[in-house]
Scaffold this active site. Structure first.
Site, PDB file in Angstrom:
ATOM      1  N   ASP A  49       0.837  -1.204   0.000  1.00  0.00           N
ATOM      2  CA  ASP A  49       0.000   0.000   0.000  1.00  0.00           C
ATOM      3  C   ASP A  49       0.875   1.258   0.000  1.00  0.00           C
ATOM      4  O   ASP A  49       0.377   2.377  -0.113  1.00  0.00           O
ATOM      5  CB  ASP A  49      -1.007  -0.002   1.169  1.00  0.00           C
ATOM      6  CG  ASP A  49      -0.326  -0.045   2.524  1.00  0.00           C
ATOM      7  OD1 ASP A  49       0.907  -0.191   2.598  1.00  0.00           O
ATOM      8  OD2 ASP A  49      -1.065   0.073   3.540  1.00  0.00           O
ATOM      9  N   ASP A  88      -1.105  -6.162  -0.426  1.00  0.00           N
ATOM     10  CA  ASP A  88      -1.476  -5.540   0.849  1.00  0.00           C
ATOM     11  C   ASP A  88      -2.982  -5.316   0.934  1.00  0.00           C
ATOM     12  O   ASP A  88      -3.613  -4.905  -0.044  1.00  0.00           O
ATOM     13  CB  ASP A  88      -0.802  -4.166   0.968  1.00  0.00           C
ATOM     14  CG  ASP A  88       0.344  -4.163   1.955  1.00  0.00           C
ATOM     15  OD1 ASP A  88       0.449  -5.092   2.781  1.00  0.00           O
ATOM     16  OD2 ASP A  88       1.153  -3.204   1.903  1.00  0.00           O
ATOM     17  N   GLU A 186       9.144  -4.548  10.739  1.00  0.00           N
ATOM     18  CA  GLU A 186       9.529  -3.210  10.267  1.00  0.00           C
ATOM     19  C   GLU A 186      10.035  -2.342  11.410  1.00  0.00           C
ATOM     20  O   GLU A 186       9.377  -2.199  12.445  1.00  0.00           O
ATOM     21  CB  GLU A 186       8.344  -2.521   9.557  1.00  0.00           C
ATOM     22  CG  GLU A 186       8.730  -1.127   9.041  1.00  0.00           C
ATOM     23  CD  GLU A 186       7.811  -0.549   7.985  1.00  0.00           C
ATOM     24  OE1 GLU A 186       6.902  -1.264   7.518  1.00  0.00           O
ATOM     25  OE2 GLU A 186       8.019   0.629   7.622  1.00  0.00           O
TER      26      GLU A 186
HETATM   27  O1  KIV Z   1       3.488  -1.137   1.755  1.00  0.00           O
HETATM   28  C1  KIV Z   1       4.631  -1.611   1.685  1.00  0.00           C
HETATM   29  O2  KIV Z   1       5.367  -1.376   0.714  1.00  0.00           O
HETATM   30  C2  KIV Z   1       5.087  -2.460   2.780  1.00  0.00           C
HETATM   31  C3  KIV Z   1       6.521  -2.866   2.791  1.00  0.00           C
HETATM   32  C4  KIV Z   1       7.401  -1.710   3.010  1.00  0.00           C
HETATM   33  C5  KIV Z   1       6.791  -3.962   3.753  1.00  0.00           C
HETATM   34  O3  KIV Z   1       4.336  -2.814   3.620  1.00  0.00           O
END
Ligand code: KIV
Length: 275
Positions: A49, A88, A186
């Site tokens: 996302d 996501d 993270e």
């Molecule tokens: O949204 C995203 O790109 C992520 C990664 C940074 C793990 O969740």
């Protein structure tokens, strides 16, 4: 049988089986050409996302919609053959109930061809992860700094220091117990990342975590130097495509204004080849 049909795509079980093995390589992607560029080189492609900030100029990920994820997810699918494709779940699409999460996860997988979904949260999302995995939806979890929660976390700060350590540990254990096949860690201290990686039976994928994680993920526009609004400490730029692109555009503008472009080789004679 076409050449592309012979390629064996990675599955969530393959990824899970890589625990403790050669580090897993993951990158985000949002478009077909970017997916094609990484197809031969990475194990996991995440339609993150982060697309909202990186491609749509949003200030954070909270404004990302199901429609945006479906559109970018389908584009990425068209450019991939081998890596596992994870998408996501955007803010507001899964937190209300396991049933809401199932409906939206099924839509994301149906409309994009993604192999799995990723959602943010630990203990509070364990029931939802168990609900999804029991209904054939593989889930990658995401704990530590969870960007969809910046308003309650107080910004993009390192998580899991001091008294917060137990909360993050509990989150990591909860998502593994609930059936996630992997978990993104993270912005956590190295010691805590190592402890989680050693304790869990599923692969940990670090971003701002530790080199001993079972894999690493970066936002592709960050590592290519395409997204330059800011650079988190955990990002290494492997190229400077943003600066190179701006230089190319400057050169194009100068040539157009000087009538040096198009040159004779770029234009068509009154008669001759049509392409
Ligand atoms: O949204 C995203 O790109 C992520 C990664 C940074 C793990 O969740």
């Amino acid at each position: 049988m076409s050449a592309s049909a012979q390629v064996t795509a990675l599955t969530p079980s393959d990824i899970r089986a890589r625990k403790g093995g050669t580090p897993l390589v993951a990158l985000t992607a949002y478009t077909t050409p970017m997916a094609q560029m990484m197809d031969d080189h990475v194990d996991i492609v995440l339609v993150g996302d982060s697309v909202g900030m990186v491609l749509h100029g949003l200030p954070d990920t909270l404004g990302v919609t199901m429609e945006m994820m479906c559109l970018h997810g389908a584009a990425v699918r068209r450019g991939l053959r081998k890596p596992l494709l994870v998408i996501d779940m955007p803010f507001g699409s899964y937190e209300e109930s396991p049933q809401q999460a199932f409906r939206n996860a099924a839509r994301l997988m149906r409309e994009t061809g993604a192999d799995a979904v990723k959602l943010e949260g630990g203990v509070s999302m364990a029931d939802t992860i168990a609900f999804l995995t029991a209904r054939s939806i593989p889930v990658m979890a995401h704990v530590g700094l969870t960007p969809q929660a910046i308003n309650t976390l107080g910004g993009y700060k390192v998580q899991g220091r001091g008294k917060d350590r137990d909360r993050v540990l509990a989150d990591a254990h909860a998502v593994a117990r609930a059936g996630a096949f992997a978990v993104v860690l993270e912005k956590l201290p190295v010691g805590l990342s190592n402890e989680i990686t050693e304790a869990l039976s599923i692969p940990t994928i670090g971003i701002g975590a530790s080199a001993t994680c079972d894999g690493q993920v970066l936002v592709v526009d960050d590592m290519l130097g395409l997204f330059t609004a800011f650079k988190p400490k955990f990002v290494k730029r492997f190229a400077t495509l943003g600066a190179d692109g701006e230089e190319a555009i400057r050169a194009y503008a100068a040539e157009v204004r000087a009538r040096r472009f198009p040159a004779p080789e770029h234009v068509f004679a009154d008669e001759g080849p049509t392409a």
